[in-house]
Design an enzyme around this catalytic site. Structure first.
Site, PDB file in Angstrom:
ATOM      1  N   TYR B 128       0.825  -1.209   0.000  1.00 42.43           N
ATOM      2  CA  TYR B 128       0.000   0.000   0.000  1.00 42.43           C
ATOM      3  C   TYR B 128       0.866   1.268   0.000  1.00 42.43           C
ATOM      4  O   TYR B 128       0.401   2.339   0.376  1.00 42.43           O
ATOM      5  CB  TYR B 128      -0.924   0.007   1.233  1.00 42.43           C
ATOM      6  CG  TYR B 128      -2.113  -0.931   1.126  1.00 42.43           C
ATOM      7  CD1 TYR B 128      -1.931  -2.306   1.016  1.00 42.43           C
ATOM      8  CD2 TYR B 128      -3.419  -0.456   1.149  1.00 42.43           C
ATOM      9  CE1 TYR B 128      -3.008  -3.170   0.923  1.00 42.43           C
ATOM     10  CE2 TYR B 128      -4.503  -1.315   1.061  1.00 42.43           C
ATOM     11  CZ  TYR B 128      -4.289  -2.664   0.947  1.00 42.43           C
ATOM     12  OH  TYR B 128      -5.364  -3.527   0.856  1.00 42.43           O
ATOM     13  N   LYS B 175       5.070 -14.711   2.544  1.00 43.55           N
ATOM     14  CA  LYS B 175       5.486 -15.403   1.316  1.00 43.55           C
ATOM     15  C   LYS B 175       6.998 -15.214   1.180  1.00 43.55           C
ATOM     16  O   LYS B 175       7.511 -14.770   0.136  1.00 43.55           O
ATOM     17  CB  LYS B 175       4.715 -14.842   0.109  1.00 43.55           C
ATOM     18  CG  LYS B 175       4.861 -15.638  -1.177  1.00 43.55           C
ATOM     19  CD  LYS B 175       4.059 -16.929  -1.237  1.00 43.55           C
ATOM     20  CE  LYS B 175       4.512 -17.821  -2.375  1.00 43.55           C
ATOM     21  NZ  LYS B 175       3.758 -19.101  -2.461  1.00 43.55           N
ATOM     22  N   ASP B 208      -0.375 -18.857   0.884  1.00 41.34           N
ATOM     23  CA  ASP B 208      -1.233 -19.741   0.096  1.00 41.34           C
ATOM     24  C   ASP B 208      -1.682 -20.932   0.950  1.00 41.34           C
ATOM     25  O   ASP B 208      -2.864 -21.286   0.979  1.00 41.34           O
ATOM     26  CB  ASP B 208      -0.567 -20.178  -1.216  1.00 41.34           C
ATOM     27  CG  ASP B 208       0.880 -20.609  -1.076  1.00 41.34           C
ATOM     28  OD1 ASP B 208       1.536 -20.225  -0.092  1.00 41.34           O
ATOM     29  OD2 ASP B 208       1.383 -21.331  -1.953  1.00 41.34           O
ATOM     30  N   ASP B 232      -5.381  -7.749   4.328  1.00 43.71           N
ATOM     31  CA  ASP B 232      -6.590  -7.368   3.593  1.00 43.71           C
ATOM     32  C   ASP B 232      -7.303  -8.617   3.082  1.00 43.71           C
ATOM     33  O   ASP B 232      -8.520  -8.768   3.233  1.00 43.71           O
ATOM     34  CB  ASP B 232      -6.158  -6.471   2.420  1.00 43.71           C
ATOM     35  CG  ASP B 232      -7.325  -5.995   1.589  1.00 43.71           C
ATOM     36  OD1 ASP B 232      -8.295  -5.495   2.179  1.00 43.71           O
ATOM     37  OD2 ASP B 232      -7.271  -6.127   0.351  1.00 43.71           O
ATOM     38  N   ASP B 236     -10.794 -10.656   4.960  1.00 41.65           N
ATOM     39  CA  ASP B 236     -12.039 -10.841   4.213  1.00 41.65           C
ATOM     40  C   ASP B 236     -12.385 -12.318   4.079  1.00 41.65           C
ATOM     41  O   ASP B 236     -13.548 -12.706   4.190  1.00 41.65           O
ATOM     42  CB  ASP B 236     -11.943 -10.206   2.817  1.00 41.65           C
ATOM     43  CG  ASP B 236     -12.374  -8.749   2.830  1.00 41.65           C
ATOM     44  OD1 ASP B 236     -12.075  -8.056   3.811  1.00 41.65           O
ATOM     45  OD2 ASP B 236     -13.029  -8.310   1.859  1.00 41.65           O
TER      46      ASP B 236
HETATM   47  C1  LIG Z   1       6.676 -23.473  -3.920  1.00 47.87           C
HETATM   48  C2  LIG Z   1       6.262 -22.092  -4.338  1.00 47.87           C
HETATM   49  C3  LIG Z   1       7.469 -21.340  -4.869  1.00 47.87           C
HETATM   50  C4  LIG Z   1       5.144 -22.127  -5.365  1.00 47.87           C
HETATM   51  C5  LIG Z   1       4.686 -20.728  -5.714  1.00 47.87           C
HETATM   52  O1  LIG Z   1       4.642 -19.828  -4.863  1.00 47.87           O
HETATM   53  O2  LIG Z   1       4.356 -20.505  -6.881  1.00 47.87           O
HETATM   54  C6  LIG Z   1       3.906 -22.933  -4.967  1.00 47.87           C
HETATM   55  O3  LIG Z   1       3.226 -22.341  -3.907  1.00 47.87           O
HETATM   56  C7  LIG Z   1       3.003 -23.081  -6.158  1.00 47.87           C
HETATM   57  O4  LIG Z   1       1.863 -22.592  -6.107  1.00 47.87           O
HETATM   58  O5  LIG Z   1       3.413 -23.666  -7.166  1.00 47.87           O
HETATM   59  C1  LIG Z   2     -11.312  -0.074   0.394  1.00 47.93           C
HETATM   60  C2  LIG Z   2      -9.911  -0.607   0.432  1.00 47.93           C
HETATM   61  C3  LIG Z   2      -8.914   0.478   0.098  1.00 47.93           C
HETATM   62  C4  LIG Z   2      -9.594  -1.251   1.774  1.00 47.93           C
HETATM   63  C5  LIG Z   2      -8.212  -1.868   1.746  1.00 47.93           C
HETATM   64  O1  LIG Z   2      -7.765  -2.447   0.749  1.00 47.93           O
HETATM   65  O2  LIG Z   2      -7.545  -1.808   2.782  1.00 47.93           O
HETATM   66  C6  LIG Z   2     -10.587  -2.309   2.250  1.00 47.93           C
HETATM   67  O3  LIG Z   2     -10.532  -3.456   1.448  1.00 47.93           O
HETATM   68  C7  LIG Z   2     -10.272  -2.674   3.672  1.00 47.93           C
HETATM   69  O4  LIG Z   2      -9.933  -3.843   3.938  1.00 47.93           O
HETATM   70  O5  LIG Z   2     -10.359  -1.793   4.531  1.00 47.93           O
END
Ligand SMILES: CC(C)[C@H](C(=O)O)[C@@H](O)C(=O)O
Ligand SMILES: CC(C)[C@H](C(=O)O)[C@@H](O)C(=O)O
Lengths: 337, 337
Positions: B128, B175, B208, B232, B236
């Protein structure tokens, strides 16, 4: 190739459980009479100076020559002076689109029973640029790169995929309200491509909102296309909805029509060599490879046999709550072919 | 303040449904005899050159003076030359930690019934930063910034929160396998702070994988701390598990002990002014504000009344499948106090 009707495909069995699940694919392909001859490739035991990776030049040339391949899990050896195996493959082979179909498996119950999603991830740039530096002590930056070329290419792939697979809708996932220039360019490219596909509904969804909607009601989505990191996140989230990465196929599409299918789960060293691994993700990945080769009849037969075996529930590996061995599960699949 | 026992708190009713749900909070606070006097603040109708935003200097000074506030949804007016209202507040008030508790609401059924998570998001930097530029035509970059100072600060907040709220575990989400320097610095800071809290279990989870685990089994997590964008996304996702942003509170912690609670859902212009809005997120956010002020008895009474009203199910707004008005739902809550 000994037989001119045979297609040669590269096979990286990979590490840990890799060789066992690769063996399962080889058997199933044999029983299904798939006209493929495997060219097995093994990653080197030390860094190849030509690739700066444990991947050898021969490994890469095998995929480039055959244009099609299958890859088991590869554990990047820890240490300095070399690059991640997965990232090296993506970069060297120009694997620009990572396609991850994710659908509920009949008979294998999770909280969701209506999942049928295709995540298409830009696979070469974005947050994975590798450009990072320390500005001053205690302040570091990493650079996300979005290019018009890579964005158009993956958007084109997503719409073409939707059209040729009977899909209705493509959702571009982004955070352009914050990253107006980078994600904004990605969206602009998607919009340009969308205009060429008036029969496909196009929408744009902010990544945070997308994650919320996916867990509330995954049926809201169809094909999703997005920059690299978002694809990494969303594809794992989707896999979680249907049971995990042990069940979801993946295929990487590269320049010159290369397709490298891969199981994206880990190499599970704890159960390696014990005949306990679940070959489903690699089998279903092999199915995506067959579809890429337009061998749809073979693909259907193998996919049906895998799904039927899981649905029946008699033979399931430990990760799915059963106590079958890899070989018994594989045999059950072969019996269904 | 007219009464020296009263605490003055800033109130931004916000846009769309904001004034209606703010009215609900005011009523509930009155019935619960909360010793708070509201100082209502309205965002300007044109850009204040001193803030480069529709937020006026008076708006910001009200929060700085009172140190505590509550904010309804604000729709950033579209146009050039000004900054997002939410981002301006975060930046100007140094709101460095965004705390989002997320728990299953008894009686309101979703696919998950055991959610009890606290997401703590670094709120000032990361993706951000606003630093973006075009390198050459068709190639754009955005810069993610991670600093030692902001990472230590949010990590310290997360561990302190865990300790003072009887939580067992803090998971740092990252990550760093890809962004080794930026996310690596974030993790290093978390590790440093973790050492000072030996009674709290500390773990690191790749984003992930975290998303996959959250949808499979949210009970695996407790307190999660992470850089801005991941926060963020994950907050959610978590909100989705229990029903959506209309039900989850949020509180921003700033420099000098400022706390600005806010409902993070949208301003829902389609139902604004129709007495249909659900005030739950703003009410529960107001509860987090009371806890910040150590008014726990009042906080408990209001929280219990909100949860009881939802659990009974007799009065529910449209978003929860009922057909109550905002005022009837609010009255039911007041009756429970
Ligand atoms: C192991 C890692 C580097 C890889 C990525 O982040 O792409 C894995 O999470 C994937 O989704 O293939
Ligand atoms: C509206 C947007 C800029 C905001 C963000 O990304 O932080 C919202 O998604 C939040 O989580 O407050």
């Amino acid at each position: 190739p000994s037989d001119s009707n045979l297609i040669t495909a590269t096979l990286f069995p990979g590490d840990g459980i890799g060789p066992e699940i690769a063996e399962s694919v080889k058997q199933v392909f044999k029983v299904a009479d798939v006209p493929i001859e495997w060219e097995e490739q093994f990653v080197g035991t030390e860094v190849d100076p030509r690739t700066q990776s444990f991947l050898t030049l021969e490994n890469l040339e095998s995929v480039r020559r055959n244009r099609v391949g299958l890859k088991g899990p590869m554990a990047t050896p820890v240490g300095k002076g070399h690059r991640s195996l997965n990232l090296t493959l993506r970069k060297e082979l120009g694997l620009y689109a990572n396609v991850r179909p994710c659908y509920s498996l009949p008979g294998y119950k999770t909280k969701y029973d209506d999942v049928d999603l295709i995540t298409i991830r830009e696979n070469t740039e974005g947050e994975y640029s590798g450009l990072e530096h320390q500005v001053v002590r205690g302040v570091v930056e990493s650079i996300k790169i979005i290019t018009r070329q890579a964005s158009l290419r993956v958007a084109e792939y997503a719409f073409h995929y939707a059209k040729t697979h009977g899909r209705q809708r493509v959702s571009a996932i982004h955070k352009a309200n914050i990253m107006q220039k980078t994600d904004g360019l990605f969206l602009k490219c998607c919009q340009e491509v969308a205009e060429k596909y008036p029969e496909i509904t196009y929408e744009e969804v902010v990544i945070d909102n997308c994650c919320m909607m996916l867990v509330k009601n995954p049926a809201l989505f169809d094909v999703l296309v997005m920059p690299n990191l978002y694809g990494d996140i969303i594809s794992d989230l989707c896999a979680g909805l249907i049971g995990g990465l042990g069940l979801t196929p993946s295929c990487n599409i590269g320049e010159d029509g290369i397709a490298l299918a891969e199981a994206v789960h880990g190499s599970a060293p704890d159960i390696a060599g014990k005949n306990l691994a679940n070959p489903t993700a690699l089998l279903l990945s092999a199915v995506t490879m067959l579809r890429h080769l337009d061998l749809h009849e073979k693909a259907d037969r193998i996919q049906d046999a895998v799904l039927k075996t899981i649905a029946e529930g008699k033979y399931r590996t430990g990760d799915l709550g059963g106590n079958s061995t890899t070989t018994d599960f594989t045999k059950a699949i072969c019996d269904h072919i």
